[in-house]
Write a protein that holds these residues in place. Structure first.
Motif, mmCIF file in Angstrom:
data_model
loop_
_atom_site.group_PDB
_atom_site.id
_atom_site.type_symbol
_atom_site.label_atom_id
_atom_site.label_comp_id
_atom_site.label_asym_id
_atom_site.label_seq_id
_atom_site.Cartn_x
_atom_site.Cartn_y
_atom_site.Cartn_z
ATOM 1 N N ARG B 104 6.068 -41.229 -3.582
ATOM 2 C CA ARG B 104 7.524 -41.378 -3.355
ATOM 3 C C ARG B 104 8.077 -40.216 -2.525
ATOM 4 O O ARG B 104 8.942 -40.393 -1.676
ATOM 5 N N LEU B 105 7.587 -39.012 -2.813
ATOM 6 C CA LEU B 105 8.066 -37.847 -2.063
ATOM 7 C C LEU B 105 7.585 -37.897 -0.614
ATOM 8 O O LEU B 105 8.333 -37.557 0.311
ATOM 9 N N GLN B 106 6.337 -38.342 -0.418
ATOM 10 C CA GLN B 106 5.812 -38.469 0.947
ATOM 11 C C GLN B 106 6.642 -39.484 1.735
ATOM 12 O O GLN B 106 6.944 -39.263 2.909
ATOM 13 N N GLU B 107 6.999 -40.595 1.080
ATOM 14 C CA GLU B 107 7.787 -41.632 1.767
ATOM 15 C C GLU B 107 9.147 -41.098 2.229
ATOM 16 O O GLU B 107 9.712 -41.553 3.210
ATOM 17 N N GLN B 108 9.668 -40.129 1.466
ATOM 18 C CA GLN B 108 10.965 -39.533 1.838
ATOM 19 C C GLN B 108 10.813 -38.506 2.960
ATOM 20 O O GLN B 108 11.800 -38.003 3.480
ATOM 21 N N GLY B 109 9.568 -38.140 3.260
ATOM 22 C CA GLY B 109 9.336 -37.149 4.306
ATOM 23 C C GLY B 109 9.262 -35.720 3.788
ATOM 24 O O GLY B 109 9.255 -34.769 4.570
ATOM 25 N N ALA B 110 9.213 -35.545 2.462
ATOM 26 C CA ALA B 110 9.022 -34.192 1.918
ATOM 27 C C ALA B 110 7.584 -33.754 2.219
ATOM 28 O O ALA B 110 6.679 -34.587 2.276
ATOM 29 N N ILE B 111 7.382 -32.454 2.417
ATOM 30 C CA ILE B 111 6.067 -31.957 2.867
ATOM 31 C C ILE B 111 5.393 -31.136 1.766
ATOM 32 O O ILE B 111 5.877 -30.057 1.401
ATOM 33 N N LEU B 112 4.266 -31.638 1.284
ATOM 34 C CA LEU B 112 3.510 -30.913 0.246
ATOM 35 C C LEU B 112 2.791 -29.731 0.880
ATOM 36 O O LEU B 112 1.965 -29.911 1.773
ATOM 37 N N ILE B 113 3.124 -28.520 0.406
ATOM 38 C CA ILE B 113 2.454 -27.338 0.989
ATOM 39 C C ILE B 113 1.432 -26.722 0.038
ATOM 40 O O ILE B 113 0.644 -25.879 0.433
ATOM 41 N N GLY B 114 1.431 -27.145 -1.232
ATOM 42 C CA GLY B 114 0.418 -26.559 -2.116
ATOM 43 C C GLY B 114 0.363 -27.188 -3.481
ATOM 44 O O GLY B 114 1.310 -27.834 -3.939
ATOM 45 N N LYS B 115 -0.802 -27.032 -4.119
ATOM 46 C CA LYS B 115 -1.027 -27.456 -5.499
ATOM 47 C C LYS B 115 -1.020 -26.196 -6.354
ATOM 48 O O LYS B 115 -1.684 -25.204 -6.018
ATOM 49 N N THR B 116 -0.290 -26.243 -7.459
ATOM 50 C CA THR B 116 -0.052 -25.007 -8.210
ATOM 51 C C THR B 116 -0.850 -24.925 -9.514
ATOM 52 O O THR B 116 -1.240 -25.929 -10.091
ATOM 53 N N THR B 117 -1.026 -23.688 -9.941
ATOM 54 C CA THR B 117 -1.818 -23.394 -11.141
ATOM 55 C C THR B 117 -1.115 -23.878 -12.414
ATOM 56 O O THR B 117 0.100 -24.062 -12.449
ATOM 57 N N LEU B 118 -1.909 -24.045 -13.463
ATOM 58 C CA LEU B 118 -1.378 -24.441 -14.768
ATOM 59 C C LEU B 118 -2.279 -23.887 -15.853
ATOM 60 O O LEU B 118 -3.398 -23.432 -15.573
ATOM 61 N N ASP B 119 -1.794 -23.910 -17.081
ATOM 62 C CA ASP B 119 -2.704 -23.670 -18.192
ATOM 63 C C ASP B 119 -3.713 -24.806 -18.160
ATOM 64 O O ASP B 119 -3.343 -25.969 -17.939
ATOM 65 N N GLU B 120 -4.970 -24.486 -18.400
ATOM 66 C CA GLU B 120 -6.047 -25.458 -18.212
ATOM 67 C C GLU B 120 -5.689 -26.820 -18.803
ATOM 68 O O GLU B 120 -5.331 -26.935 -19.991
ATOM 69 N N LEU B 121 -5.762 -27.850 -17.949
ATOM 70 C CA LEU B 121 -5.513 -29.240 -18.344
ATOM 71 C C LEU B 121 -4.146 -29.422 -19.026
ATOM 72 O O LEU B 121 -3.969 -30.309 -19.847
ATOM 73 N N SER B 122 -3.221 -28.541 -18.713
ATOM 74 C CA SER B 122 -1.830 -28.536 -19.230
ATOM 75 C C SER B 122 -1.728 -28.126 -20.693
ATOM 76 O O SER B 122 -0.663 -28.254 -21.291
ATOM 77 N N MET B 123 -2.829 -27.659 -21.261
ATOM 78 C CA MET B 123 -2.800 -27.315 -22.690
ATOM 79 C C MET B 123 -2.577 -25.821 -22.870
ATOM 80 O O MET B 123 -3.532 -25.043 -22.883
ATOM 81 N N GLY B 124 -1.323 -25.430 -23.028
ATOM 82 C CA GLY B 124 -1.024 -24.016 -23.221
ATOM 83 C C GLY B 124 0.392 -23.738 -22.805
ATOM 84 O O GLY B 124 1.015 -24.549 -22.113
ATOM 85 N N GLY B 125 0.907 -22.599 -23.230
ATOM 86 C CA GLY B 125 2.285 -22.280 -22.899
ATOM 87 C C GLY B 125 2.447 -20.871 -22.368
ATOM 88 O O GLY B 125 3.542 -20.322 -22.343
ATOM 89 N N SER B 126 1.350 -20.276 -21.895
ATOM 90 C CA SER B 126 1.404 -18.873 -21.497
ATOM 91 C C SER B 126 1.126 -18.652 -20.022
ATOM 92 O O SER B 126 1.389 -17.575 -19.487
ATOM 93 N N GLY B 127 0.593 -19.649 -19.346
ATOM 94 C CA GLY B 127 0.212 -19.449 -17.946
ATOM 95 C C GLY B 127 -0.967 -18.511 -17.801
ATOM 96 O O GLY B 127 -1.093 -17.816 -16.783
ATOM 97 N N THR B 128 -1.827 -18.491 -18.774
ATOM 98 C CA THR B 128 -2.958 -17.538 -18.748
ATOM 99 C C THR B 128 -4.329 -18.209 -18.849
ATOM 100 O O THR B 128 -5.345 -17.536 -18.703
ATOM 101 N N THR B 129 -4.383 -19.492 -19.142
ATOM 102 C CA THR B 129 -5.670 -20.092 -19.506
ATOM 103 C C THR B 129 -6.349 -20.874 -18.386
ATOM 104 O O THR B 129 -7.423 -21.439 -18.597
ATOM 105 N N GLY B 130 -5.747 -20.931 -17.209
ATOM 106 C CA GLY B 130 -6.371 -21.641 -16.097
ATOM 107 C C GLY B 130 -7.624 -20.909 -15.615
ATOM 108 O O GLY B 130 -7.803 -19.724 -15.892
ATOM 109 N N HIS B 131 -8.475 -21.616 -14.865
ATOM 110 C CA HIS B 131 -9.745 -21.000 -14.447
ATOM 111 C C HIS B 131 -9.557 -19.856 -13.456
ATOM 112 O O HIS B 131 -10.473 -19.078 -13.242
ATOM 113 N N LEU B 132 -8.377 -19.736 -12.852
ATOM 114 C CA LEU B 132 -8.122 -18.616 -11.938
ATOM 115 C C LEU B 132 -7.480 -17.424 -12.648
ATOM 116 O O LEU B 132 -7.152 -16.425 -12.025
ATOM 117 N N GLY B 133 -7.257 -17.550 -13.942
ATOM 118 C CA GLY B 133 -6.666 -16.425 -14.699
ATOM 119 C C GLY B 133 -5.154 -16.509 -14.787
ATOM 120 O O GLY B 133 -4.570 -17.574 -14.592
#
Lengths: 98, 486
Positions: B104-133
């Motif tokens: 939907r965002l692509q159809e509107q012409g919005a431009i994706l510039i990046g995919k962002t980090t998360l707690d691994e598989l969205s399970m966590g609330g600290s922003g510390t558990t992803g594989h990149l630290g």
């Protein structure tokens, strides 16, 4: 309820097809002290067993059917794109019958 | 001056007036993304973004999102763009289809510039558990405070001024809490309002797609683009979509606001309490009725364990497909079960395994009645209570979190009311599917904190209107972390 010990935790992990190190099981066992106290808070709620379990935020009724029209689906190449070992259009695994 | 620091409406106007081109915007966003020192990106879409911007359809120039750079949490599928949900087990995975929200965002012409980090598989609330630290909070240049999670990277890139909006997901509080910690508007609409097709599921009965913006009108705009039925997601709703862009016209003066005393009283921080009361006064000065209501203290303390048991149990089923065979990192072993066992043992991090073990324990035959089913029953009591409050009130309003962003090495008493209630109550809106929004309401020690409106299902307009009204009476909209820190 099943009493928690290292063996039970290992059984629970292995059922989910993974394992942990001895130190990790020991840490988790300590954490379970707190986790079980938290779980007990649910049991303290008056009338908790008098209601039906809730599985969705509100009743969801899917009453429509999709039109019976041909749509694009994944190609074989796409379906296999992320598999690391592919042979003759199939994902290759170790021999099952030896 | 950077146009990326401005609201989406202002950037759009600058494009229309010829003051900046989409290519210039995207190039600047990509430059800032490469300079990011908050560990907020899994993947920077340089090649893809440049290609897209060069092929933008000029006939769509009037779309408000045309040429606007944005970011997606890396648990949203993007065809031909790597997506790993910050998990080692999915390293190298490239989706073969795209999430509905991305399309939907692509159809509107919005431009994706990046995919962002998360707690691994969205399970966590600290922003510390992803594989990149750890992902860092742009409001804390010394990198001592968390930004929260699980949508840590999306919050970081929006508050750092790299993009004016970013998408996340919210199963317990994963958009609203990081928004509170980073001076952003974070909206989680009603469950079913936005299609979740292409979202990596964590706990589908509570998963929502949400988003970060730096002001309420931008939030209304993103909702207007993303809301609506999608036949590819059978849980997406056919309830008609409101016009969210006219929220300024909503008369909120007769609205009734509920403050749940047991939750408010569990907040200890005086600065946060005072700032919250100040915002209540702004609302009551306009004529809104403020009602102090009650929720059984025991029920309040049961919100977090209820959420935790249900989410961990659902997560087990939803991640059963992570086998290292069809996709993800493959480990060789003598038979196929061991291939899966090795992939999962090596691919999941310890915090994820702990959640899986709890979920598995709750689902053991001997425990199901006492843990899993009882949690589902408690969920009904919690949701009934919230809906009862919302019968007589247009919205519930509370501090989003009891503290500013916590320190990375801070400890919490996990049996205290502050932890069990004030720090985790937001999950009630995931259990009941109600729309819920964080807006910034104050700062302490240079770090932001927020207030949260929760409304009746499908009444996003109400909470957006209330948030917009408060936003206009405060000075926290469109703040960029880097500028404030300079």
């Amino acid at each position: 309820m099943k009493k928690v010990n290292k063996e039970i935790l290992k059984e629970a992990a292995n059922k989910m097809l993974f394992d942990m190190s001895e130190e990790q099981y020991a840490t988790l066992l300590k954490e379970f002290d707190v986790i079980l106290k938290q779980m007990d808070l649910i049991s303290q709620i008056e009338g908790v067993d008098d209601v039906e379990p809730m599985t969705f935020p509100y009743p969801v009724y899917t009453t429509y059917l999709r039109e019976d029209v041909v749509k694009e689906t994944l190609t074989q190449e796409e379906a296999l794109k992320n598999a690391k070992d592919v042979s003759h259009g199939m994902i290759k695994l170790p021999k099952v019958v030896k | 001056m950077s146009y990326l620091d401005q609201s989406i409406f202002e950037i759009h106007q600058a494009i229309i007036n010829g003051l900046v081109t989409p290519l210039e915007l995207v190039q600047e966003a990509l430059k800032l993304a490469k300079e990011d020192n908050n560990n907020a990106f899994e993947y920077i879409c340089e090649k893809e973004a440049i290609e897209q911007v060069k092929n933008l359809d000029l006939s769509k120039k009037d779309n408000l999102l045309w040429g606007i750079p944005y970011a997606l949490k890396d648990n949203l599928s993007t065809k031909d763009i790597p997506t790993c949900a910050s998990s080692k087990i999915l390293e190298g995975y490239v989706p073969v289809y795209s999430a509905e929200v991305y399309q939907r965002l692509q159809e509107q012409g919005a431009i994706l510039i990046g995919k962002t980090t998360l707690d691994e598989l969205s399970m966590g609330g600290s922003g510390t558990t992803g594989h990149l630290g750890k992902t860092y909070n742009p409001w804390d240049p010394k990198h001592k405070h968390q930004i929260g999670g699980s949508s840590c990277g999306s919050a970081a890139v929006c508050s750092a001024g790299i993009v004016p909006f970013a998408l996340g997901s919210d199963t317990g509080d994963s958009v609203r809490k990081p928004a509170s910690y980073s001076c952003l508007v974070g909206l989680k609409p009603t469950w079913g309002r936005i299609s979740r097709y292409g979202l990596f599921p964590f706990a589908p009965s509570m998963d929502h797609i949400g988003f970060f913006t730096r002001n309420c009108m931008d939030s209304a705009l993103i909702l207007s683009v993303l809301a609506g039925h999608d036949e590819k997601d059978s849980t997406s709703s056919t309830v008609p979509v409101d016009n969210y862009l006219d929220i300024e016209k909503t008369d909120i003066s007769k609205m009734r606001i509920a403050v749940i005393d047991e939750i408010f009283d569990s907040v200890q921080d005086k600065t946060i309490k005072d700032a919250f009361i100040k915002t209540l006064n702004i609302l009551s000065d306009l004529g809104l009725e403020i009602n102090h209501v009650h929720m059984d203290d025991k029920l309040c303390r049961a919100i977090y364990p209820t959420y935790f048991v249900i989410s961990c149990a659902e997560a087990n089923s939803n991640n059963a497909n992570q086998d290292g065979i069809k996709f993800g990192t493959r480990y060789e072993a003598e038979d196929y079960e061991k291939v899966m066992f090795e992939a999962r043992t090596n691919g999941f991090s310890e915090p994820i395994k702990r959640r899986f073990v709890l979920g598995s324990y709750a689902l053991l035959k001997e425990n199901q009645e006492d843990l899993f089913l009882r949690a589902q029953k408690c969920r009904r009591l919690i949701v009934n209570c919230i809906n009862e409050i919302l019968k007589d009130n247009d919205a519930i309003y509370l501090p989003t979190s009891p503290t500013i962003a916590p320190l990375f090495d801070g400890n919490k008493d996990k049996l205290s009311n502050e932890y069990l209630i004030a720090d985790n109550y937001l999950a009630f809106a995931n259990m009941g599917g109600q729309p819920s929004i964080n807006i910034p309401i104050g700062f302490k020690d240079g770090l932001p904190f927020g207030g949260c409106f929760t409304g009746r299902i499908f009444e996003e307009k109400t909470i957006l209107s209330l948030a917009l009204f408060l936003e206009k009476h405060m000075d926290f909209a469109n703040k960029i972390a880097k500028k404030e820190n300079e």
